[in-house]
Design a protein around this motif. Sequence first.
Motif, PDB file in Angstrom:
ATOM      1  N   ASN A   1      11.654  16.201 -25.734  1.00  0.00           N
ATOM      2  CA  ASN A   1      12.989  16.674 -25.343  1.00  0.00           C
ATOM      3  C   ASN A   1      13.097  16.948 -23.837  1.00  0.00           C
ATOM      4  O   ASN A   1      14.023  17.620 -23.397  1.00  0.00           O
ATOM      5  N   ALA A   2      12.132  16.429 -23.076  1.00  0.00           N
ATOM      6  CA  ALA A   2      12.147  16.679 -21.634  1.00  0.00           C
ATOM      7  C   ALA A   2      13.308  15.966 -20.960  1.00  0.00           C
ATOM      8  O   ALA A   2      13.675  14.847 -21.340  1.00  0.00           O
ATOM      9  N   ALA A   3      13.876  16.606 -19.951  1.00  0.00           N
ATOM     10  CA  ALA A   3      15.001  16.027 -19.196  1.00  0.00           C
ATOM     11  C   ALA A   3      14.584  15.809 -17.746  1.00  0.00           C
ATOM     12  O   ALA A   3      13.684  16.479 -17.229  1.00  0.00           O
ATOM     13  N   VAL A   4      15.261  14.871 -17.108  1.00  0.00           N
ATOM     14  CA  VAL A   4      15.008  14.598 -15.693  1.00  0.00           C
ATOM     15  C   VAL A   4      15.247  15.866 -14.870  1.00  0.00           C
ATOM     16  O   VAL A   4      16.240  16.569 -15.077  1.00  0.00           O
ATOM     17  N   GLU A   5      14.326  16.164 -13.964  1.00  0.00           N
ATOM     18  CA  GLU A   5      14.347  17.318 -13.059  1.00  0.00           C
ATOM     19  C   GLU A   5      14.023  18.639 -13.737  1.00  0.00           C
ATOM     20  O   GLU A   5      14.179  19.708 -13.118  1.00  0.00           O
ATOM     21  N   ASP A   6      13.533  18.602 -14.994  1.00  0.00           N
ATOM     22  CA  ASP A   6      12.955  19.827 -15.554  1.00  0.00           C
ATOM     23  C   ASP A   6      11.777  20.268 -14.679  1.00  0.00           C
ATOM     24  O   ASP A   6      10.986  19.433 -14.231  1.00  0.00           O
TER      25      ASP A   6
END
Length: 643
Positions: A90-95
Amino acid sequence: MILARSRLHTFGKVLRELPALEIIKPRFDFQRQALNVKQSLARSPGDKVVINGWIDKKPRKVGKELIFGEVRDSYGDVIQVVDSQSFLKNAAVEDVVQVQGSLALKKDKKNSVSNTSLELKLEAVATLNGADKKAADLQDFKTRGAYPPEYRYLQLRLPKFQQFLQKRYLLSKTLREKFDELGFTEVETPILFKSTPEGAREFLVPTRRITPDEEPTFYALPQSPQQYKQLLMASGINRYFQMAKCFRDEDLRADRQPEFTQLDLEMAFSNGEDVMQSVEEAITTVWKKLSGGLYTLDARGSVVPVSESQPINRMSYRKSMSQYGIDKPDLRAPDLKILDLSEFRALGNSDKKFPIFEVLILRNVFDGKKDFNKKWSFLKNPEHYNYRKPKVIPILNEQDKNQWFSKFLDIAFFENPKLVTKALDLQPGDIICGSTRQDTLNLFENPTPLGKLRQLVMKSDAYKGKLVDQDIAVWIKDFPLFSPVEKESDNNSEFPEYEEDRVESSHHPFTMVQIRDYTNLKTNPTRALGEHYDLVVNGVELGGGSTRVHDPNLQEYIFKKILKIKEPHKVFGHLLEAFKMGTPPHAGFAIGFDRMCAMLCGTESIRDVIAFPKSVTGSDLVVGSPTTVKNEALEQYHVFKGS
């Protein structure tokens, strides 16, 4: 009782909105000892590492239980991570994440193990702060390397800008170390100054104080620390410098900001030669450490490295203006010079105040009329020039080669056109550009039409391949101390016009006159040369300085009689009083720190090397400044909005 219940109700609402502890706690509970990407990649396969950073791209699923991702650290370096436990599901860009794992040799597309490249096999991932959908929506801007200015903090995460800010710091550190080695003392001067007529418009800061006549009072933000540093010379500081914040309320462009930084310095019991030597030593050190070294022109005009035996070339203002048409010449095309045809009795005849006819020849730069129009027709665009545009004549054939001068007869007279033709030796494929200018002793139009054309040529795609690929420096000296004040003109004016009996300082009013021209201060101030010197690199004025006036009577004469400043004691009394109390001879310099940083980073805009620059309108779009202020606040400062 009702009020108490209302407060409890409000307090209960706040409590209900408080984020859950199990969400917040992991964001503050992380390992403090971590490596960056470069340090990690220097380790061996099998080593366990911890890395802090951001999710650089959307993780991609490549198998049922295998996810590939990339983590970017604070330096902009990226490492590939391999996830077999769905940490990145569930990782998102810029986490913002802290990743832990074991280093392993990376496999290529054929599943062969690389002998050099490493990747990180994830064993744990802590999300220290998640990024919202907006960051992912802006990925196209990230790919282009240019975010909208309101998201400057995202742009600064890119490797290029991280490197720019690192180099800016290294430049500052190197300069401080060098000036410390040269015996300078760093002294901070005030930011809240007073309004003085130094040239550009100032930023005013209202205060709550009023005069006995109930007039509002203001500070002004300093355009430079000029007067304070001269007061430091009166204070017994032998060698001063500082990284000074300066402010000018002027129209913006690539190399201007309303708030900028300059490296400011001043030396007591010294003259311009002493200052130039110190500055040259510092600049040469910087270029040697942070770039490929600094170059200059030798006595024969060849491009050579700056060294102890080959100092930076010195050129007079008049030579610079007559050969390059500007007082900050770009010498990466050292042979691209303007030719004054006066010796051939070819003279300007369109205006008696502009008697010099000069040409600039571009040799072998096109192949046929179609190619000329494609590459060089932009030189004829009048919008590129302040006043008249030069004539731009392509040599297409033998007739053009022999009759070129006929195209200039409306602006020039030729006593012997055959002699000039033989001397110029034009050939098909050449372009001859011509214009008029003021005579060399009264040359104030800056740049001249051909000077501006030369700038356009050197910036063009068609000519860039001919430029020397080195940073070339030159000192420009012997400037006019005063210049005539130019009248405001309409767009149809071909020549600049000047006000009668009014002059202004070519640089600032504290510059000393050259002793041999001293009597010109009384008879003809515009013929007096000053003790000013500019350092120019690649056509950019990197900095300027001068020997100062430290005699109070001479300084007062310049204020009153030449510049006609009313009540100079009211504006500059602090300086004049200090001069009367034993101020030593002194000279100084100011380096455009942002410009130097941009040059060393290989970018043309200083906005790239400033963390939070202003836009072309002078706004900071990240925080939304400047802002309006309500009348109630303004009243405290005795400032009121217009009706």
